[in-house]
Design an enzyme around this catalytic site. Sequence first.
Site, PDB file in Angstrom:
ATOM      1  N   GLU A  44      10.060  17.558  14.513  1.00 57.18           N
ATOM      2  CA  GLU A  44      10.406  17.166  13.135  1.00 57.18           C
ATOM      3  C   GLU A  44       9.658  18.213  12.244  1.00 57.18           C
ATOM      4  OE1 GLU A  44       9.294  13.182  11.324  1.00 57.18           O
ATOM      5  OE2 GLU A  44      11.326  13.327  10.595  1.00 57.18           O
ATOM      6  N   CYS A  98      13.789  11.214   6.573  1.00 60.26           N
ATOM      7  CA  CYS A  98      13.876  10.970   8.147  1.00 60.26           C
ATOM      8  C   CYS A  98      15.145  11.385   8.625  1.00 60.26           C
ATOM      9  CB  CYS A  98      13.297   9.513   8.388  1.00 60.26           C
ATOM     10  SG  CYS A  98      13.519   8.524   7.114  1.00 60.26           S
ATOM     11  N   GLU A 150       9.234   2.380  11.163  1.00 65.11           N
ATOM     12  CA  GLU A 150      10.541   3.470  10.913  1.00 65.11           C
ATOM     13  C   GLU A 150       9.831   4.632  10.851  1.00 65.11           C
ATOM     14  OE1 GLU A 150      13.438   1.907  11.038  1.00 65.11           O
ATOM     15  OE2 GLU A 150      13.943   4.311  11.046  1.00 65.11           O
ATOM     16  N   LYS A 196       1.068  -1.257   0.039  1.00 64.18           N
ATOM     17  CA  LYS A 196      -0.014   0.012   0.212  1.00 64.18           C
ATOM     18  C   LYS A 196       0.732   1.233  -0.031  1.00 64.18           C
ATOM     19  CE  LYS A 196      -1.629   3.015   1.961  1.00 64.18           C
ATOM     20  NZ  LYS A 196      -1.679   4.470   1.270  1.00 64.18           N
TER      21      LYS A 196
HETATM   22  P1  ADP Z   1       2.960  11.402   5.705  1.00 65.82           P
HETATM   23  O1  ADP Z   1       2.283  12.405   6.414  1.00 65.82           O
HETATM   24  O2  ADP Z   1       4.271  11.719   5.481  1.00 65.82           O
HETATM   25  O3  ADP Z   1       2.571  10.877   4.499  1.00 65.82           O
HETATM   26  P2  ADP Z   1       1.993   9.169   6.922  1.00 65.82           P
HETATM   27  O4  ADP Z   1       2.464   8.191   8.221  1.00 65.82           O
HETATM   28  O5  ADP Z   1       0.556   9.698   7.347  1.00 65.82           O
HETATM   29  O6  ADP Z   1       3.248   9.946   6.732  1.00 65.82           O
HETATM   30  O7  ADP Z   1       1.755   8.162   5.634  1.00 65.82           O
HETATM   31  C1  ADP Z   1       2.787   7.096   5.651  1.00 65.82           C
HETATM   32  C2  ADP Z   1       2.036   6.010   5.037  1.00 65.82           C
HETATM   33  O8  ADP Z   1       1.043   5.405   6.028  1.00 65.82           O
HETATM   34  C3  ADP Z   1       1.086   6.206   3.597  1.00 65.82           C
HETATM   35  O9  ADP Z   1       1.184   5.213   2.826  1.00 65.82           O
HETATM   36  C4  ADP Z   1      -0.240   6.478   4.420  1.00 65.82           C
HETATM   37  O10 ADP Z   1      -1.184   6.282   3.317  1.00 65.82           O
HETATM   38  C5  ADP Z   1      -0.269   5.342   5.440  1.00 65.82           C
HETATM   39  N1  ADP Z   1      -1.227   5.493   6.326  1.00 65.82           N
HETATM   40  C6  ADP Z   1      -1.801   6.830   6.827  1.00 65.82           C
HETATM   41  N2  ADP Z   1      -2.645   6.819   8.068  1.00 65.82           N
HETATM   42  C7  ADP Z   1      -2.492   5.190   8.206  1.00 65.82           C
HETATM   43  C8  ADP Z   1      -3.356   4.153   9.021  1.00 65.82           C
HETATM   44  N3  ADP Z   1      -4.237   4.695   9.823  1.00 65.82           N
HETATM   45  N4  ADP Z   1      -3.266   3.035   8.890  1.00 65.82           N
HETATM   46  C9  ADP Z   1      -2.429   2.293   8.009  1.00 65.82           C
HETATM   47  N5  ADP Z   1      -1.604   3.243   7.191  1.00 65.82           N
HETATM   48  C10 ADP Z   1      -1.653   4.614   7.095  1.00 65.82           C
END
Ligand code: ADP
Length: 493
Positions: free
Chosen positions: A384, A281, A247, A172
Amino acid sequence: MTAARNYIDGTWTDAGSDAIEMFDPATGETIGFAPRGGRAEIDAAVEAAKAAFPAWSTTPPPKRGEILYRLGQVMESRKDELGRLVTREMGKVRDEALGDVQEAIDMAYYIAGEGRRLFGNTTPSELPDKICMTLREPIGVCGLITPWNFPVAIPSWKSLPALVCGNTVVLKPSEETGGCATAYVECLLEAGLPEGVVNIVQGTGEEAGDALVKHRDVPVISFTGSSETGRIVSQNAAPMLKHVHVELGGKNGIIVLDDADLDFAVQAILWSAYGTSGQRCTAGSRIIVQDGVYDTLLEKLEAGARAQRVGHGWEDGIDVGPVVRPSALEKIEKYVKIGQEEDGARLVCGGGRPALDSALAGGWFFEPTVFADVTPNMRIAQEEIFGPVTALIRVKDLDEAIEVHNGTDYGLSGAIITKDLASSMKAMRALKTGIVYLHNGTIGAEVHLPFGGIKATGNGHREAGITGIDFFSEMKTVYIDYSGGLQRAQIDT
Ligand code: ADP
């Protein structure tokens, strides 16, 4: 238009009417649409990955490795096309975009060799006529959730160790970079990966990501992203006792001592602070400088930051591209304001949006920014920002530098620039980070070494290197007793 598609059970599908819009961060223009996958698509992808598992997990690992070796060759032949896609979807400059792809190529060649190793151990027994050993076993369907800042490299860091170990995969990717992930999966298929072994579901984190984390037939979750989301992912995976690797963020520090070559130090700081527009990061966001060179370093760094060329990532001579999305820009602006309001901190240069020519007027650019006279507990020294902003902190000696360096919640990458061997060695041991760079900045990981951080950066796992193999395989301990009688460990000594 960028093609972000789903690949489930050997079939590609395009975005439907309820699609996710994708943008070029350099112009703000729409570049394509990604399917909005949800529970149904995740269920179908997991089903396909489960069905593919028996055949793939029993394919001899060297054969799996051969397919992954071909992936390296396919990606080399498509490197320029993939690099362009990286810049188009998330904005990083050409050298870095091609580097992102190169990292996946490196991972493919490295991991292909692991197909002929996947070593376990043999060890003596405490009893006669008995041998002990360990074997690696595949685990099952691995759910991989990836961010946008390394849109080809991170899917490869996660999927290739998973695949060589005999697992099958549901990926995903980030909503922003679905086209890069699609192209990466195309390369895997071109290399000969059988149907169903890898599946990709585009969608939001709250829908597709959440469904993947909570799916009962996905025993392994590997996630890279924000600390906030990493906590949610960990909590959601915990009730099913999944293997979880997260991570997360960083607040990486570079120590510069009085004896450092300052021109070199400035080059290392500029690269660490402004590479990928500060959206790594491992970005160097705190520069911890010894008193004797503080003023000179600041002067040189300001000149260097002002000389950074901001613009479209694929154009010649550009150092800093846009940031990924408008909300990232707003977050950076918010932190600049916080920094200006923090007592004593001084905005030296940058701090706003640059004036660029009209073609880029709609893009999400931010000037390389330096704050000076920052103290260790200020918010801009603790939180951050994920943008091209760095903060100088003055210290009197190495001991104070180490204390300041270690005084954050995060622990990903730390660095020291000095000519003194003893100071380097002391810092190497004392810096509380998963990665330490001696005589360089904080960025620049190589695929055959473990990558990851301590404290709030992660949960104790490391990706890449042999540690990637450890995470994606289950250890089986085997005792072979050929004594012909009953021998009891700890009792028949
Ligand atoms: P950023 O804000 O830098 O995009 P995120 O941590 O929100 O960082 O997103 C990193 C990844 O995690 C993306 O692929 C995002 O779609 C996914 N993601 C965001 N929220 C969730 C969640 N609740 N459960 C699983 N995956 C998630």
